[in-house]
Design a protein around this motif. Structure first.
Motif, PDB file in Angstrom:
ATOM      1  N   GLN A 152       3.932   1.555  -1.069  1.00  0.00           N
ATOM      2  CA  GLN A 152       4.633   1.686  -2.345  1.00  0.00           C
ATOM      3  C   GLN A 152       3.697   2.241  -3.426  1.00  0.00           C
ATOM      4  OE1 GLN A 152       7.732   1.710  -1.795  1.00  0.00           O
ATOM      5  NE2 GLN A 152       8.666  -0.190  -2.497  1.00  0.00           N
ATOM      6  N   LYS A 153       2.414   1.952  -3.319  1.00  0.00           N
ATOM      7  CA  LYS A 153       1.442   2.524  -4.264  1.00  0.00           C
ATOM      8  C   LYS A 153       1.267   4.018  -3.997  1.00  0.00           C
ATOM      9  CE  LYS A 153      -1.150  -1.709  -5.129  1.00  0.00           C
ATOM     10  NZ  LYS A 153      -2.428  -2.404  -5.013  1.00  0.00           N
ATOM     11  N   LYS A 174       0.839  -1.198   0.000  1.00  0.00           N
ATOM     12  CA  LYS A 174       0.000   0.000   0.000  1.00  0.00           C
ATOM     13  C   LYS A 174       0.880   1.257   0.000  1.00  0.00           C
ATOM     14  CE  LYS A 174      -4.018   2.157   0.652  1.00  0.00           C
ATOM     15  NZ  LYS A 174      -5.253   1.960  -0.121  1.00  0.00           N
ATOM     16  N   ARG A 191       3.929   6.056  -5.465  1.00  0.00           N
ATOM     17  CA  ARG A 191       3.750   6.428  -6.864  1.00  0.00           C
ATOM     18  C   ARG A 191       2.851   7.661  -6.991  1.00  0.00           C
ATOM     19  NH1 ARG A 191       4.665   4.128 -11.686  1.00  0.00           N
ATOM     20  NH2 ARG A 191       5.246   2.166 -10.716  1.00  0.00           N
ATOM     21  N   LEU A 192       1.790   7.724  -6.176  1.00  0.00           N
ATOM     22  CA  LEU A 192       0.908   8.901  -6.239  1.00  0.00           C
ATOM     23  C   LEU A 192       1.681  10.169  -5.901  1.00  0.00           C
ATOM     24  CD1 LEU A 192      -2.307   7.540  -4.420  1.00  0.00           C
ATOM     25  CD2 LEU A 192      -1.895   7.729  -6.894  1.00  0.00           C
ATOM     26  N   THR A 234      -6.291   2.864  -3.948  1.00  0.00           N
ATOM     27  CA  THR A 234      -5.095   2.625  -4.772  1.00  0.00           C
ATOM     28  C   THR A 234      -5.300   1.395  -5.660  1.00  0.00           C
ATOM     29  OG1 THR A 234      -4.166   1.436  -2.877  1.00  0.00           O
ATOM     30  CG2 THR A 234      -3.412   3.697  -3.203  1.00  0.00           C
ATOM     31  N   GLY A 235      -6.561   1.071  -5.920  1.00  0.00           N
ATOM     32  CA  GLY A 235      -6.887  -0.123  -6.696  1.00  0.00           C
ATOM     33  C   GLY A 235      -6.183  -0.197  -8.035  1.00  0.00           C
ATOM     34  N   VAL A 277      -3.384   1.539  -8.909  1.00  0.00           N
ATOM     35  CA  VAL A 277      -2.037   2.117  -8.837  1.00  0.00           C
ATOM     36  C   VAL A 277      -1.006   1.007  -8.707  1.00  0.00           C
ATOM     37  CG1 VAL A 277      -0.551   3.736  -7.602  1.00  0.00           C
ATOM     38  CG2 VAL A 277      -3.019   4.131  -7.682  1.00  0.00           C
ATOM     39  N   GLU A 278       0.016   1.062  -9.532  1.00  0.00           N
ATOM     40  CA  GLU A 278       1.116   0.098  -9.440  1.00  0.00           C
ATOM     41  C   GLU A 278       2.068   0.531  -8.331  1.00  0.00           C
ATOM     42  OE1 GLU A 278       2.185  -2.799 -11.185  1.00  0.00           O
ATOM     43  OE2 GLU A 278       0.010  -2.734 -11.515  1.00  0.00           O
TER      44      GLU A 278
END
Lengths: 487, 95
Positions: A379-380, A377, A383-384, B46-47, B49-50
Motif C-alpha cells: 500500500q505504501k 508495504k 502511493r509512490l 518506504t519509511g 511513505v503513508e
C-alpha cells in the motif's frame, strides 16, 4: 440486412431510430452469428436467446411509443461476472456453475432501464484472475485473429465476441488490465474508467480497491456512448463517487492541437517486442500530425507495480472469496463429515488452480506477523506509483505506450509459470493501483495479430482520452479491420 | 522467501482450502516463486511513505440507519445447497 453486424453502435442507434431495422431483426442477426461462429471461439458461457428476443420486442415497442433512450434495442454481450437476475452467473468458475443470481448488478439494471438487449454471458478467466482466459472452468476462449492464440484476459470472451462481430459491444471488468489487455490482443477498443465511476454492486468482487467495469467496443465513439449509460453514483457501492453525470461524447470532435502526450521511457525497455514498440511510435507520429506534442516522461516506480499488485490483489481476493463457503450458495461437496471438511472440500473442488494460488498468497500476506511486510508495504508502494503519475500529469495531458508487451500468445504458452503470465500486464497494472482511467485502442498489426495502444488519463479525464483516441480513429483504419475467418 | 510444503498446508487450512497431497510440491514451488518476485518491494525505502488505501483517498460514506431492502429470504434460500424451515443446514457442529 446481412451486414448489420458490421455497423458500429452509433450506426445501429441511428438505424433503429430511423426505422431501417428493428431491434428484433438486429438481435436475431446477432444470435445467428453466435450460433454460426461461437463454436470456434467459446466466447459465450450462456446464450440467452429467448430472453434477448423478448427484450428486443419490448425495445421495439418502447421505440414505437416514443420513449426510446439513445441505445434502446442495441444488443450486447455481458461478462459473466455481472449478476443478472434469473440468469446463470458463473464468474467462469465451477463454484458458481449453477448459480442463478437472485438480483441484478447495477450495471445490468442500467442497461435494462435504457432498453438494451442482453445476448448472453461471456466467458472469462475464473473470478477474473488471469491474462489469457485459460483459467475458465468453461474452457479457453480463442482469438478470432488466430484461433491457436489466446484472446487475453480476463475479459477474453467479450473481447473475442466483439472482435468477431458476434455482438456490437460488450462489458468487461479491469482489476489489473482485464479490459485493456484483451482489447489490445483482439484489436478492439476498451476503457477502464476512473475508479469509482462505474458501480461495483453486483459485479462479483475480486480485488475491491482495484476492480472497475467498463465497455469493450469496436470504436471510441461507441465506448463513449456506453459510458453514458453505465457511469453514475450508486449508493449501494461504498466506493462509488458522488459526481454529477457527464456526457462522455462531448469532446470527441475537439482538436488535438497542443495536446501534450507523454511516453514513459520505462515502458520501452526489456521485455517489449520491438515490433510493438514500432507500432506505438508510428501512432505517436500520427498524433503529432493531428497537432499533439509528444515528449518523453519518467515513471520511476512503475517496475514495482506488479510486485505490489500481487500482494494487494491476492490479499483482497482471499478476503472477498471467503464468502464462498458451500453453505449459502455455490458449490458444495458431497457428504461432508464435519463443518471444516465442508468448507475445505467445497472450496478445494469449486476453485481452480489459479484462484487457489491467489487465495493462498493473499491468506499468507494477511496472516499474523506478515501484514506489515506485505500488505502495508504494498500500500505504501501504491502511493509512490500514484505520486509518479501525479508528477507526470503536471507536464502532460495524456500518457501513452503499449498496452501489452507482445501481441496474442499461443494457448498453453504461458500456463506453466504464473509469474511469466503476470508480466503480460506490466503496463496496465499501475493504472489500477493509482485508480486512473486507461484505455486501449487498435494501433497496427504484427504478423497479422493486433497491437494495442494504451492511453492513460488523469482522474476523470475520460472525455479527453476519448477525444484523442477518436481523432486517431478518424485518421486511421486499424479499428475497421476484421478477422478474415469471421467476416 | 521459500515456503515449505508444511507451511503451504498450514496456509491452506487458514484459507479453508483442501489441497491434494500430490499438488503440494508444485504449489510450494509456485507460491515461493511469486513471493520471491514480490520481494522486489523490499529494495525500496518506504519509511516515510503513508500507505494508500483508496486511490482517491475518499473515506467510506455514512448513511442513515434505516431499512432499505425488502425481505427476500425465500428467494435467497432457494439457491442454497441445503435448507430446512428457513435455516441453512450444515453438518453437526456440537455433539
Amino acid at each position: 440486412m446481412a451486414e448489420l453486424h458490421h455497423l458500429s453502435l452509433a450506426e445501429l442507434a441511428r438505424g433503429l431510430a430511423g426505422g431501417d431495422f428493428s431491434s428484433v431483426e438486429l438481435t436475431r442477426a446477432c444470435l445467428q452469428r453466435i450460433e454460426a461462429h461461437d463454436r470456434k471461439l467459446n466466447s459465450f458461457i450462456t446464450v440467452t436467446a429467448e430472453q434477448a428476443l423478448k427484450q428486443a420486442a419490448e425495445a421495439d415497442a418502447r421505440r414505437r411509443g416514443g420513449d426510446a433512450a439513445p441505445l434502446t434495442g442495441v444488443p450486447y454481450a455481458h461478462k459473466d461476472i455481472f449478476c443478472t437476475r434469473g440468469v446463470r452467473t458463473t464468474c467462469g468458475s465451477r463454484m458458481l456453475e449453477n448459480f442463478i443470481s437472485p438480483y441484478d448488478a447495477t450495471v445490468s439494471e442500467r442497461f435494462n432501464a435504457a432498453g438494451l438487449v442482453m445476448l448472453g454471458k461471456t466467458n472469462m478467466d475464473e473470478f477474473a484472475m488471469g491474462s489469457s482466459n485459460e483459467t475458465s472452468y468453461f474452457g479457453p476462449v480463442r482469438n478470432p485473429w488466430n484461433t491457436d492464440c489466446v484472446p487475453g484476459g480476463s475479459s477474453g470472451g467479450t473481447a473475442a465476441a466483439v472482435a468477431a462481430r458476434l455482438a456490437p459491444f460488450g462489458t468487461g471488468t479491469d482489476t489489473g488490465g482485464s479490459i485493456r489487455q484483451p482489447a489490445a490482443l483482439c484489436g478492439i477498443t476498451g476503457i477502464k474508467p476512473t475508479y469509482g465511476c462505474v458501480s461495483r454492486w453486483g459485479m462479483i468482487a475480486f480485488a475491491s480497491s482495484l476492480d472497475q467495469g467498463g465497455p469493450m467496443t469496436r470504436t471510441v465513439e461507441d465506448a463513449a456512448l456506453v459510458l453514458n449509460v453505465i457511469c453514475g453514483f450508486d449508493p449501494r457501492d461504498s466506493t462509488s463517487l458522488e459526481r454529477p453525470p457527464e456526457d462522455y461524447a462531448r469532446d470527441l470532435n475537439a482538436s488535438l492541437k497542443g495536446l501534450r502526450i507523454g511516453l514513459p521511457k520505462e515502458y520501452f525497455g526489456a521485455g517489449l517486442d520491438p515490433a510493438v514498440a514500432d507500432a506505438v511510435h508510428a501512432a505517436m507520429r500520427e498524433f503529432e500530425k493531428l497537432g499533439a506534442v509528444v515528449r518523453e516522461i519518467s515513471l520511476p516506480n512503475g517496475h514495482l507495480s506488479i510486485p505490489a499488485y500481487y500482494v494487494v490483489a491476492p490479499a483482497e481476493c482471499s478476503s472477498n472469496l471467503s464468502r464462498f463457503d458451500g453453505v449459502r450458495y455455490g458449490h458444495r461437496c458431497d457428504k461432508p463429515k464435519d463443518l471444516m471438511d465442508l468448507y475445505c472440500r467445497s472450496r478445494g473442488e469449486g476453485f481452480g488452480p489459479e484462484v487457489q494460488r491467489r487465495i493462498l498468497i493473499g491468506t499468507y500476506a494477511l496472516s499474523a506477523g506478515y501484514y506489515d511486510a506485505y500488505y502495508l508495504k504494498a500500500q505504501k508502494i501504491r502511493r509512490l506509483i500514484r505520486d509518479d503519475f501525479a508528477r507526470a500529469f503536471k507536464e502532460v495531458d495524456l500518457i501513452a505506450g503499449p498496452t501489452s508487451p507482445t501481441t496474442a500468445f499461443k494457448i498453453g504458452e504461458k500456463t506453466s509459470d504464473p509469474v511469466t503470465m503476470y508480466l503480460s500486464d506490466i503496463y496496465t497494472i499501475a493504472v489500477n493501483l493509482a485508480g486512473l482511467p486507461g484505455m486501449s485502442i487498435p494501433a497496427g498489426f504484427v504478423n497479422d495479430l493486433p497491437v494495442g495502444l494504451h492511453i492513460i488519463g488523469n482522474y476523470f479525464g475520460e472525455a479527453r482520452m476519448l477525444n484523442a483516441a477518436h481523432q486517431y480513429q478518424q485518421a486511421t483504419d486499424w479499428h475497421e479491420r476484421r478477422p478474415a475467418a469471421f467476416a | 522467501m521459500a515456503l515449505s510444503q508444511e507451511e503451504v498446508l498450514a496456509i491452506a487450512r487458514l484459507a479453508r482450502l483442501q489441497v491434494p497431497a500430490e499438488r503440494l510440491p508444485a504449489l510450494a514451488r509456485q507460491l515461493s516463486g511469486i513471493l520471491e518476485f514480490v520481494a522486489q518491494m523490499n529494495a525500496v525505502d518506504t519509511g516515510n511513505v503513508e500507505p494508500l488505501a483508496h486511490p482517491l483517498e475518499v473515506s467510506a460514506r455514512m448513511r442513515e440507519d434505516e431499512v432499505t431492502e425488502p425481505d427476500r429470504r425465500a428467494e435467497f434460500q432457494a439457491i442454497a445447497p441445503a435448507v430446512e424451515a428457513g435455516l441453512y443446514l450444515v453438518p453437526k457442529v456440537i455433539e
